[in-house]
Scaffold this motif. Structure first.
Motif, mmCIF file in Angstrom:
data_model
loop_
_atom_site.group_PDB
_atom_site.id
_atom_site.type_symbol
_atom_site.label_atom_id
_atom_site.label_comp_id
_atom_site.label_asym_id
_atom_site.label_seq_id
_atom_site.Cartn_x
_atom_site.Cartn_y
_atom_site.Cartn_z
ATOM 1 N N THR A 164 0.829 -1.199 0.000
ATOM 2 C CA THR A 164 0.000 0.000 0.000
ATOM 3 C C THR A 164 0.865 1.250 0.000
ATOM 4 N N GLN A 165 0.606 2.114 -0.951
ATOM 5 C CA GLN A 165 1.232 3.431 -0.975
ATOM 6 C C GLN A 165 0.103 4.434 -0.814
ATOM 7 N N SER A 166 0.093 5.121 0.293
ATOM 8 C CA SER A 166 -1.062 5.958 0.655
ATOM 9 C C SER A 166 -0.986 7.367 0.083
ATOM 10 N N GLN A 167 0.119 7.710 -0.546
ATOM 11 C CA GLN A 167 0.296 9.061 -1.091
ATOM 12 C C GLN A 167 0.272 9.009 -2.612
ATOM 13 N N PRO A 168 -0.834 9.328 -3.249
ATOM 14 C CA PRO A 168 -0.876 9.278 -4.715
ATOM 15 C C PRO A 168 0.086 10.291 -5.344
ATOM 16 N N GLU A 169 0.244 11.445 -4.683
ATOM 17 C CA GLU A 169 1.129 12.482 -5.216
ATOM 18 C C GLU A 169 1.882 13.157 -4.074
ATOM 19 N N MET A 170 3.120 13.524 -4.385
ATOM 20 C CA MET A 170 3.943 14.279 -3.438
ATOM 21 C C MET A 170 4.697 15.339 -4.229
ATOM 22 N N SER A 171 5.069 16.389 -3.510
ATOM 23 C CA SER A 171 5.821 17.455 -4.139
ATOM 24 C C SER A 171 6.959 17.865 -3.206
ATOM 25 N N VAL A 172 8.084 18.217 -3.805
ATOM 26 C CA VAL A 172 9.244 18.633 -3.002
ATOM 27 C C VAL A 172 9.971 19.745 -3.728
ATOM 28 N N GLN A 173 10.561 20.627 -2.960
ATOM 29 C CA GLN A 173 11.371 21.692 -3.535
ATOM 30 C C GLN A 173 12.746 21.126 -3.852
ATOM 31 N N GLU A 174 13.306 21.559 -4.949
ATOM 32 C CA GLU A 174 14.659 21.143 -5.317
ATOM 33 C C GLU A 174 15.604 21.376 -4.145
ATOM 34 N N ALA A 175 16.479 20.377 -3.912
ATOM 35 C CA ALA A 175 17.483 20.393 -2.848
ATOM 36 C C ALA A 175 16.922 20.015 -1.473
ATOM 37 N N GLU A 176 15.603 19.901 -1.380
ATOM 38 C CA GLU A 176 15.008 19.500 -0.116
ATOM 39 C C GLU A 176 14.918 17.981 -0.029
ATOM 40 N N THR A 177 14.402 17.521 1.111
ATOM 41 C CA THR A 177 14.251 16.091 1.373
ATOM 42 C C THR A 177 12.784 15.714 1.376
ATOM 43 N N VAL A 178 12.492 14.564 0.843
ATOM 44 C CA VAL A 178 11.111 14.082 0.802
ATOM 45 C C VAL A 178 11.096 12.601 1.184
ATOM 46 N N THR A 179 10.018 12.199 1.835
ATOM 47 C CA THR A 179 9.850 10.793 2.233
ATOM 48 C C THR A 179 8.568 10.233 1.648
ATOM 49 N N LEU A 180 8.702 9.123 0.962
ATOM 50 C CA LEU A 180 7.553 8.431 0.371
ATOM 51 C C LEU A 180 7.231 7.208 1.232
ATOM 52 N N SER A 181 5.964 7.022 1.502
ATOM 53 C CA SER A 181 5.541 5.970 2.419
ATOM 54 C C SER A 181 5.121 4.692 1.695
ATOM 55 N N CYS A 182 5.327 3.578 2.364
ATOM 56 C CA CYS A 182 4.898 2.281 1.849
ATOM 57 C C CYS A 182 4.674 1.345 3.029
ATOM 58 N N THR A 183 3.559 0.673 3.022
ATOM 59 C CA THR A 183 3.334 -0.392 3.997
ATOM 60 C C THR A 183 2.997 -1.658 3.247
#
Lengths: 115, 115
Positions: free
Chosen positions: B5-24
């Motif tokens: 299950t991936q609960s985040q259909p879409e994510m956005s991040v600013q260049e050079a920043e950090t982002v975390t994508l979830s999965c269970t």
């Protein structure tokens, strides 16, 4: 870096027609796979192939589908009588050993459009 | 049956920043592997990182790392110093150890990177 090659990149076919999707796996790989991805949906396993026979297949892989390694280099997926719902991206993959110890490499996919 | 299950259909991040994508995921198996695949607009499936369930140490691959929480059955992907080329669909996948290719994919998270 070795690649898995798929041809054609895009195929359009009429409903009821037979199609053959072709793949050239990495030369020293022994395990071969087909996956499909209906547009906007998740990637789904179809079949795995080793030693000239099917190892595993999903419920999607019914009698309309068949796979073959006709000449030691190509790996093909045949759909005997295409249906509209067969429209999808079809990915071939190969691995040297039983994944995931070795991981495997996907091709770029064939987009199949059934009209 | 195993599920991802991936609960985040879409994510956005600013260049050079950090982002975390979830999965269970859900499984009763003890021997399994987890993967993150990237699918850019070209539609090719590219392996980003993989994790063996028997390893406690989280896998890292340059700017990509995972947070593997086995008891919680969670497998998140962290992308550090995000780049424009990281924009893609990201799929989490599960594979049972010793099986021959039956990867189970989540529905994916579309990552956008803003300049």
């Amino acid at each position: 870096e070795p690649e898995v090659t798929q041809t054609p990149s895009h195929q359009v076919t009429q409903m009821g027609q037979e199609v053959i999707l072709r793949c050239v796996p990495i030369s020293n790989h022994l395990y071969f796979y087909w996956y499909r991805q209906i547009l906007g949906q998740k990637v789904e396993f179809l079949v795995s192939f080793y030693n000239n026979e099917i190892s595993e297949k999903s419920e999607i892989f019914d009698d309309q589908f068949s796979v073959e390694r006709p000449d030691g280099s190509n790996f093909t997926l045949k759909i005997r009588s295409t249906k509209l719902e067969d429209s999808a991206m079809y990915f071939c993959a190969s691995s040297y050993g039983v994944y995931p110890n070795y991981g495997y490499t996907f091709g770029s996919g064939t987009r199949l459009t059934v009209v | 049956a195993q599920t991802v299950t991936q609960s985040q259909p879409e994510m956005s991040v600013q260049e050079a920043e950090t982002v975390t994508l979830s999965c269970t995921y859900d499984t009763s198996e003890s021997d399994y592997y987890l993967f993150w695949y990237k699918q850019p607009p070209s539609r090719q499936m590219i392996l980003v990182i993989r994790q063996e369930a028997y390893k406690q140490q989280n896998a890292t691959e340059n700017r990509f790392s995972v947070n593997f929480q086995k008891a919680a059955k969670s497998f998140s992907l962290k992308i550090s110093d995000s780049q424009l080329g990281d924009a893609a669909m990201y799929f989490c996948a599960y594979g049972k150890g010793g099986s021959q290719g039956n990867l189970i994919f989540g529905k994916g998270t579309k990552l956008s990177v803003k300049p």
